[in-house]
Write a protein that holds these residues in place. Structure first.
Motif, PDB file in Angstrom:
ATOM      1  N   ARG A 221      53.566  36.592  61.417  1.00  0.00           N
ATOM      2  CA  ARG A 221      52.352  37.273  61.871  1.00  0.00           C
ATOM      3  C   ARG A 221      51.294  37.276  60.775  1.00  0.00           C
ATOM      4  O   ARG A 221      50.114  37.017  61.037  1.00  0.00           O
ATOM      5  CB  ARG A 221      52.696  38.702  62.296  1.00  0.00           C
ATOM      6  CG  ARG A 221      51.481  39.585  62.581  1.00  0.00           C
ATOM      7  CD  ARG A 221      51.896  40.978  63.000  1.00  0.00           C
ATOM      8  NE  ARG A 221      52.732  41.642  62.009  1.00  0.00           N
ATOM      9  CZ  ARG A 221      52.269  42.261  60.934  1.00  0.00           C
ATOM     10  NH1 ARG A 221      50.970  42.290  60.684  1.00  0.00           N
ATOM     11  NH2 ARG A 221      53.096  42.871  60.085  1.00  0.00           N
TER      12      ARG A 221
ATOM     13  N   VAL B  13      41.083  27.748  66.876  1.00  0.00           N
ATOM     14  CA  VAL B  13      41.525  28.535  65.724  1.00  0.00           C
ATOM     15  C   VAL B  13      42.891  29.156  65.936  1.00  0.00           C
ATOM     16  O   VAL B  13      43.800  29.021  65.098  1.00  0.00           O
ATOM     17  CB  VAL B  13      40.485  29.613  65.367  1.00  0.00           C
ATOM     18  CG1 VAL B  13      41.092  30.647  64.410  1.00  0.00           C
ATOM     19  CG2 VAL B  13      39.267  28.978  64.718  1.00  0.00           C
ATOM     20  N   ASP B  14      43.090  29.868  67.023  1.00  0.00           N
ATOM     21  CA  ASP B  14      44.353  30.589  67.212  1.00  0.00           C
ATOM     22  C   ASP B  14      45.538  29.640  67.297  1.00  0.00           C
ATOM     23  O   ASP B  14      46.608  29.911  66.728  1.00  0.00           O
ATOM     24  CB  ASP B  14      44.281  31.464  68.469  1.00  0.00           C
ATOM     25  CG  ASP B  14      43.353  32.656  68.293  1.00  0.00           C
ATOM     26  OD1 ASP B  14      43.077  33.026  67.131  1.00  0.00           O
ATOM     27  OD2 ASP B  14      42.894  33.208  69.305  1.00  0.00           O
ATOM     28  N   ARG B  15      45.360  28.507  67.984  1.00  0.00           N
ATOM     29  CA  ARG B  15      46.476  27.556  68.107  1.00  0.00           C
ATOM     30  C   ARG B  15      46.774  26.872  66.775  1.00  0.00           C
ATOM     31  O   ARG B  15      47.942  26.690  66.415  1.00  0.00           O
ATOM     32  CB  ARG B  15      46.170  26.525  69.187  1.00  0.00           C
ATOM     33  CG  ARG B  15      46.260  27.082  70.602  1.00  0.00           C
ATOM     34  CD  ARG B  15      46.199  25.971  71.637  1.00  0.00           C
ATOM     35  NE  ARG B  15      44.900  25.306  71.627  1.00  0.00           N
ATOM     36  CZ  ARG B  15      44.654  24.140  72.223  1.00  0.00           C
ATOM     37  NH1 ARG B  15      45.630  23.498  72.852  1.00  0.00           N
ATOM     38  NH2 ARG B  15      43.441  23.609  72.191  1.00  0.00           N
TER      39      ARG B  15
ATOM     40  N   ALA C 186      49.816  33.709  60.277  1.00  0.00           N
ATOM     41  CA  ALA C 186      48.889  33.346  61.350  1.00  0.00           C
ATOM     42  C   ALA C 186      47.550  34.043  61.164  1.00  0.00           C
ATOM     43  O   ALA C 186      46.481  33.444  61.363  1.00  0.00           O
ATOM     44  CB  ALA C 186      49.494  33.689  62.705  1.00  0.00           C
ATOM     45  N   ALA C 187      47.583  35.314  60.756  1.00  0.00           N
ATOM     46  CA  ALA C 187      46.338  36.046  60.522  1.00  0.00           C
ATOM     47  C   ALA C 187      45.569  35.434  59.355  1.00  0.00           C
ATOM     48  O   ALA C 187      44.339  35.266  59.414  1.00  0.00           O
ATOM     49  CB  ALA C 187      46.644  37.513  60.254  1.00  0.00           C
TER      50      ALA C 187
ATOM     51  N   ALA D 154      44.003  32.063  60.333  1.00  0.00           N
ATOM     52  CA  ALA D 154      42.860  32.265  61.231  1.00  0.00           C
ATOM     53  C   ALA D 154      41.622  32.657  60.430  1.00  0.00           C
ATOM     54  O   ALA D 154      40.506  32.171  60.701  1.00  0.00           O
ATOM     55  CB  ALA D 154      43.189  33.332  62.272  1.00  0.00           C
TER      56      ALA D 154
ATOM     57  N   ALA E 184      46.129  28.122  63.773  1.00  0.00           N
ATOM     58  CA  ALA E 184      46.708  29.141  62.895  1.00  0.00           C
ATOM     59  C   ALA E 184      48.187  29.351  63.200  1.00  0.00           C
ATOM     60  O   ALA E 184      49.006  29.515  62.291  1.00  0.00           O
ATOM     61  CB  ALA E 184      45.939  30.454  63.041  1.00  0.00           C
ATOM     62  N   ALA E 185      48.550  29.336  64.481  1.00  0.00           N
ATOM     63  CA  ALA E 185      49.953  29.510  64.861  1.00  0.00           C
ATOM     64  C   ALA E 185      50.799  28.332  64.393  1.00  0.00           C
ATOM     65  O   ALA E 185      51.932  28.504  63.910  1.00  0.00           O
ATOM     66  CB  ALA E 185      50.066  29.686  66.374  1.00  0.00           C
TER      67      ALA E 185
ATOM     68  N   SER F 214      37.287  27.073  69.137  1.00  0.00           N
ATOM     69  CA  SER F 214      38.214  27.358  70.233  1.00  0.00           C
ATOM     70  C   SER F 214      39.657  26.995  69.883  1.00  0.00           C
ATOM     71  O   SER F 214      40.586  27.394  70.593  1.00  0.00           O
ATOM     72  CB  SER F 214      37.786  26.605  71.499  1.00  0.00           C
ATOM     73  OG  SER F 214      37.848  25.199  71.294  1.00  0.00           O
TER      74      SER F 214
ATOM     75  N   ARG G  21      38.182  30.338  60.185  1.00  0.00           N
ATOM     76  CA  ARG G  21      36.878  30.842  60.628  1.00  0.00           C
ATOM     77  C   ARG G  21      35.880  30.958  59.480  1.00  0.00           C
ATOM     78  O   ARG G  21      34.693  30.628  59.638  1.00  0.00           O
ATOM     79  CB  ARG G  21      37.049  32.206  61.305  1.00  0.00           C
ATOM     80  CG  ARG G  21      37.772  32.158  62.640  1.00  0.00           C
ATOM     81  CD  ARG G  21      37.673  33.491  63.371  1.00  0.00           C
ATOM     82  NE  ARG G  21      38.333  33.427  64.666  1.00  0.00           N
ATOM     83  CZ  ARG G  21      39.569  33.855  64.893  1.00  0.00           C
ATOM     84  NH1 ARG G  21      40.266  34.410  63.898  1.00  0.00           N
ATOM     85  NH2 ARG G  21      40.108  33.756  66.089  1.00  0.00           N
TER      86      ARG G  21
END
Length: 209
Positions: free
Chosen positions: A47, A18-20, A50-51, A54, A22-23, A16, A58
């Motif tokens: 961008r 991951v996105d934060r 961040a990708a 992520a 990665a940013a 949960s 994962r």
């Protein structure tokens, strides 16, 4: 009474987060010499970073349950991606799963990224060790000791277990910072390609620092 911002702690990263995370890492590494060389377009770099982070979270690092994050007021402002002894090398199946997402993240710069990562991997120590793949703090939160919290969290356990640690620093200015925690430079490694920057390979014996 001291609030949570006065004593940030290390917390285990989960799916949960991951996105934060990665940013945060994308902002932390936006001006990094190696990533700036791999992704020279400044407009798309945040961008793409961040990708990429992520994907790495994962597919690679979260599965070990050893990556951690920290921040004030329980925010995520800093993260450390660790791999345990013997787990830093990616299985072929994992590499295959990453290929298409990495093509999307890196575009035409994927060959340069793979060559650089391949050169670094060939010089990775064979001795058992904890591997710090990435440590980054959001630029707006730097100077608050968050990276130190994350380093000490794992290095204290390395010392208890008598296990070395290893990292590659992509910024020469960060070398003295890691030296304060007992790391030492074992090699300055030039990456392949025109204008490619070096990285500093750093090893830490248990109990150092």
């Amino acid at each position: 009474m001291a609030g949570p911002e006065a004593s940030p702690s290390a917390r285990v990263a989960t799916a949960s987060d991951v996105d934060r995370i990665a940013a945060v890492l994308a902002r932390a590494f936006e001006d990094d010499p190696v990533w700036s060389w791999i992704l020279p377009d400044e407009a798309s770099r945040p961008r793409r970073l961040a990708a990429a982070f992520a994907i790495l979270l994962r597919e690679v690092h979260l599965r070990h349950g050893a990556s951690e994050h920290s921040g004030r007021f329980d925010d995520i402002e800093s993260a450390a991606l660790w791999d345990p002894p013997g787990a830093w090398r990616l299985p072929l199946a994992t590499q295959a799963r990453q290929l298409v997402p990495f093509v999307r993240a890196f575009g035409t710069r994927l060959p340069a990224a793979l060559r650089a990562l391949g050169r670094i991997e060939r010089h990775h120590p064979k001795e058992p060790h904890w591997y710090l793949a990435y440590l980054g703090t959001d630029p707006q939160a730097q100077g608050n000791g968050l990276g130190s919290v994350l380093l000490r969290s794992r290095l204290d356990r390395c010392d208890e277990a008598g296990t070395p640690a290893y990292l590659e620093s992509s910024k020469e200015s960060n070398v003295p910072y890691y030296e304060r925690f007992g790391f030492r430079v074992t090699r300055e490694l030039r990456l392949p390609g025109d204008g490619a920057p070096p990285v500093w390979l750093m090893w830490r014996d248990p109990g150092a620092g």
